[in-house]
Design a protein around this motif. Structure first.
Motif, PDB file in Angstrom:
ATOM      1  N   GLY A  17       0.808  -1.218   0.000  1.00 18.62           N
ATOM      2  CA  GLY A  17       0.000   0.000   0.000  1.00 18.62           C
ATOM      3  C   GLY A  17       0.846   1.274   0.000  1.00 18.62           C
ATOM      4  O   GLY A  17       0.324   2.369  -0.232  1.00 18.62           O
ATOM      5  N   SER A 285     -12.329  -7.743  -2.322  1.00 16.72           N
ATOM      6  CA  SER A 285     -10.889  -7.869  -2.076  1.00 16.72           C
ATOM      7  C   SER A 285     -10.521  -7.020  -0.868  1.00 16.72           C
ATOM      8  O   SER A 285     -11.066  -5.930  -0.672  1.00 16.72           O
ATOM      9  N   GLY A 348      -4.696 -15.442  -5.114  1.00 24.60           N
ATOM     10  CA  GLY A 348      -3.401 -14.749  -5.194  1.00 24.60           C
ATOM     11  C   GLY A 348      -3.605 -13.286  -5.541  1.00 24.60           C
ATOM     12  O   GLY A 348      -4.620 -12.688  -5.190  1.00 24.60           O
ATOM     13  N   TRP A 370      -6.413   2.925   1.936  1.00 24.78           N
ATOM     14  CA  TRP A 370      -6.625   4.150   1.169  1.00 24.78           C
ATOM     15  C   TRP A 370      -6.426   3.943  -0.332  1.00 24.78           C
ATOM     16  O   TRP A 370      -7.132   4.512  -1.158  1.00 24.78           O
ATOM     17  N   ASN A 371      -5.459   3.097  -0.717  1.00 22.48           N
ATOM     18  CA  ASN A 371      -5.259   2.894  -2.157  1.00 22.48           C
ATOM     19  C   ASN A 371      -6.492   2.261  -2.783  1.00 22.48           C
ATOM     20  O   ASN A 371      -6.972   2.711  -3.826  1.00 22.48           O
ATOM     21  N   SER A 372      -7.010   1.217  -2.146  1.00 26.69           N
ATOM     22  CA  SER A 372      -8.206   0.562  -2.685  1.00 26.69           C
ATOM     23  C   SER A 372      -9.366   1.552  -2.753  1.00 26.69           C
ATOM     24  O   SER A 372     -10.119   1.590  -3.734  1.00 26.69           O
ATOM     25  N   GLU A 375      -8.796   3.969  -5.534  1.00 26.93           N
ATOM     26  CA  GLU A 375      -8.940   3.279  -6.822  1.00 26.93           C
ATOM     27  C   GLU A 375     -10.429   3.101  -7.149  1.00 26.93           C
ATOM     28  O   GLU A 375     -10.846   3.258  -8.295  1.00 26.93           O
TER      29      GLU A 375
HETATM   30  N1  UDP Z   1      -3.721  -4.879  -4.665  1.00 24.73           N
HETATM   31  C1  UDP Z   1      -3.734  -5.475  -5.911  1.00 24.73           C
HETATM   32  N2  UDP Z   1      -4.075  -6.787  -5.986  1.00 24.73           N
HETATM   33  C2  UDP Z   1      -4.407  -7.532  -4.906  1.00 24.73           C
HETATM   34  C3  UDP Z   1      -4.409  -6.910  -3.637  1.00 24.73           C
HETATM   35  C4  UDP Z   1      -4.064  -5.583  -3.552  1.00 24.73           C
HETATM   36  O1  UDP Z   1      -3.431  -4.841  -6.927  1.00 24.73           O
HETATM   37  O2  UDP Z   1      -4.720  -8.718  -5.071  1.00 24.73           O
HETATM   38  C5  UDP Z   1      -3.297  -3.463  -4.567  1.00 24.73           C
HETATM   39  C6  UDP Z   1      -4.466  -2.516  -4.488  1.00 24.73           C
HETATM   40  O3  UDP Z   1      -4.913  -2.177  -5.779  1.00 24.73           O
HETATM   41  C7  UDP Z   1      -3.846  -1.349  -3.732  1.00 24.73           C
HETATM   42  C8  UDP Z   1      -2.842  -2.009  -2.813  1.00 24.73           C
HETATM   43  O4  UDP Z   1      -2.577  -3.287  -3.366  1.00 24.73           O
HETATM   44  O5  UDP Z   1      -3.161  -0.513  -4.637  1.00 24.73           O
HETATM   45  C9  UDP Z   1      -3.360  -2.197  -1.412  1.00 24.73           C
HETATM   46  O6  UDP Z   1      -3.322  -0.996  -0.727  1.00 24.73           O
HETATM   47  P1  UDP Z   1      -4.440  -0.538   0.279  1.00 24.73           P
HETATM   48  O7  UDP Z   1      -4.033   0.801   0.787  1.00 24.73           O
HETATM   49  O8  UDP Z   1      -5.762  -0.609  -0.345  1.00 24.73           O
HETATM   50  O9  UDP Z   1      -4.444  -1.624   1.410  1.00 24.73           O
HETATM   51  P2  UDP Z   1      -3.287  -2.355   2.257  1.00 24.73           P
HETATM   52  O10 UDP Z   1      -2.839  -3.490   1.439  1.00 24.73           O
HETATM   53  O11 UDP Z   1      -2.209  -1.351   2.524  1.00 24.73           O
HETATM   54  O12 UDP Z   1      -4.013  -2.784   3.481  1.00 24.73           O
END
Ligand code: UDP
Length: 507
Positions: A17, A285, A348, A370-372, A375
């Protein structure tokens, strides 16, 4: 002739993240004429090899520097170079201590450059970078991964020491000095590293925040203007909102390669989604770190199986969650077979931004990382929210109460506080009802409309002339300009002795 190309050094925290948006930012900076050095480690670099190769082929001036991660020195199993690879709480502390040891190789690397970099952008959690930047005389910006709403709340709660007065962890606390009423508690929102035994680290990151030369946030101004204004005023320093960084490129292959190699080819997923109606597929997810207990995971599976309306879905289950109990249930229920027309189970890593941006996606069950969240906003997808820890409970409040683009599953207990493996925080009935309301209900439709309007604003912010686009330019200009001023006094890199030797692999 003097090299006048601005040079920025990016120091992300080794967690998905935090790394993913920093890698996006590295490419964006490079596209705007900045030379970028991004610090990483072998395991993390291997995950984004496709991106590194693409960057090299496109001649973008980004160097991915792989430093050896000192696992052995801190009792970490070899290769524990990312937070998602840690399995115990002790390992977490050891991981942050190990990150700190990158100080010397980074300093050595920067001293060996032909001239001092113009700027360091370091993750909020890498408070120790302040010493490196200070010793080398490099201006340092702080990169904040979470929403500005969260950052503002966390900052004010720390300043007012609100938790000093509570008698138990779930006692409600009103967050001081924010433009809306926010009630939270210590269990949900402890703030940065606010746990016993982590006091030094907490003090270090708070100091690094207050002494930074500016702050860079992965958000966009129109999403949370009052919180950005308020935070900038309180910090009395420049705050640049430069996101959503996930929109940095329109290239689907680049998007699909973010973070890790996907378990399923993104073209196959797109073909599958192309057969579905607009906003008809529900996406599930929980980011890169949340690990569901088997009982809870199976309950989610039951909820998806029994959706009375034969709802189409994509469900992402992490490899680490696929324990024998879960595999047994999936196979005994003939899960894949029974849902073959309407469901896609990704075991996965999923190419998340490619999925979310597909018009067939109509709702997202998220942990509110925050990224999710950003997005989903960038794709105009409303959310069902189920926070687990860190900034997630406050991000949920922003999504549900302020932006009104999500419906809460009303989970009030953080993942850290669930001790009984059989506890169900969300039952299949509750999930089924909430999914159906979000996907078909009037309120869900209203949320989708609002989310789509925000997605338009997000896109505009990143386009030429948009607020994030301009902020990025302004940040580069401010930081690059500072080199000129200070080099009159001395060119630190040339002058300083070169007494360190770093284990550096420049890819
Ligand atoms: N992500 C992804 N595929 C997955 C799981 C997560 O691309 O199977 C990416 C998601 O798009 C985001 C990041 O990993 O960019 C996860 O960041 P987030 O802040 O949402 O959560 P964290 O993993 O830090 O709890």
């Amino acid at each position: 002739m003097k090299d006048v190309t601005p040079h920025f050094v990016l120091v992300p925290l080794a967690a998905q993240g935090h790394m993913i948006p920093m890698v996006d930012m590295a490419r964006l900076l490079a596209e705007r004429g900045v030379r970028v050095t991004l610090i990483t480690t072998p395991v993390n670099a291997a995950r984004i090899r496709t991106i590194i190769d693409r960057v090299r082929r496109s001649n973008l001036p980004v160097e991915f520097v792989e430093l050896r991660f000192p696992c052995a020195e801190f009792g970490l199993p070899e290769g524990s170079e990312n937070i998602d690879l840690l399995s115990t709480l002790e390992h977490y502390k050891a991981f942050f201590d190990a990150m700190k040891l990158l100080k010397e190789p980074i300093e050595a690397l920067l001293r060996s450059q032909h001239r001092r970099p113009d700027c360091m952008i370091a993750d909020m959690c890498n408070g120790w970078t302040k010493d490196v930047a200070r010793r080398l005389g490099i201006p340092r910006l702080l990169f904040h991964g979470p929403s500005c709403f969260y950052i503002l709340c966390a900052y004010n709660m720390a300043q007012h020491r609100v938790y000093d007065r509570v008698t138990h962890e779930f006692e409600p606390v009103v967050v001081p000095d924010v433009p809306v009423e926010v009630v939270t508690n210590k269990a949900e929102s402890p703030g940065f590293f606010n746990w016993s035994g982590w006091e030094d680290l907490r003090a270090e990151v708070l100091e690094a925040e207050s002494t930074a030369d500016g702050v860079v946030i992965n958000t966009f101004y129109d999403l949370e203007p009052s919180f950005v204004d308020c935070y900038e005023k309180i910090m009395q320093k420049k705050v640049w909102t430069v996101g959503p960084l996930c929109l940095y490129s329109k290239d689907v292959d680049s998007k699909a390669a973010r973070g890790n190699k996907a378990a399923v080819d993104h073209r196959d997923i797109t073909t599958w989604l192309d057969r579905k109606g607009a906003s008809s597929v529900f996406y599930v997810s929980f980011g890169s770190l949340v690990l569901m207990r088997p009982t809870q995971l199976i309950e989610i599976g039951k909820g998806l199986l029994e959706c009375s309306d034969h709802r189409s879905f994509i469900w992402v289950v992490k490899e680490a969650e696929l324990v024998p109990e879960v595999e047994k249930w999936l196979s005994e229920e003939h899960f894949a077979e029974r849902t073959k027309e309407r469901g896609l189970l990704i075991k996965g890593w999923a190419p998340q931004t490619v999925i979310l941006l597909h018009p067939a996606i109509g709702g997202f069950l998220t942990h509110c990382g925050w990224n999710s969240t950003l997005e989903a906003i960038s794709a105009g997808v409303p959310m069902l929210t189920w926070p687990h820890f860190a900034d997630q409970f406050l991000n949920e409040k922003l999504v549900v109460d302020v932006l009104k683009i999500g419906r809460s599953l009303d989970v009030k207990v953080p993942r850290t506080h669930v001790t009984d493996d059989s506890t169900l925080l969300v039952t299949k009935e509750k999930l089924r009802k909430a999914v159906s309301e979000l996907m078909e209900g009037e309120e869900g439709e209203e949320m989708r409309r609002r989310a789509k309007a925000l997605a338009e604003k997000a896109k505009k912010a990143m386009e030429e002339g948009g607020s994030s686009y301009r902020n990025m330019d302004d940040m580069i200009e401010c930081m690059a300009g500072r080199y000129g001023e200070e080099e009159k006094v001395e060119d630190a890199v040339k002058e300083l002795s070169n007494g360190f030797s770093a284990h550096v692999v420049v890819t």
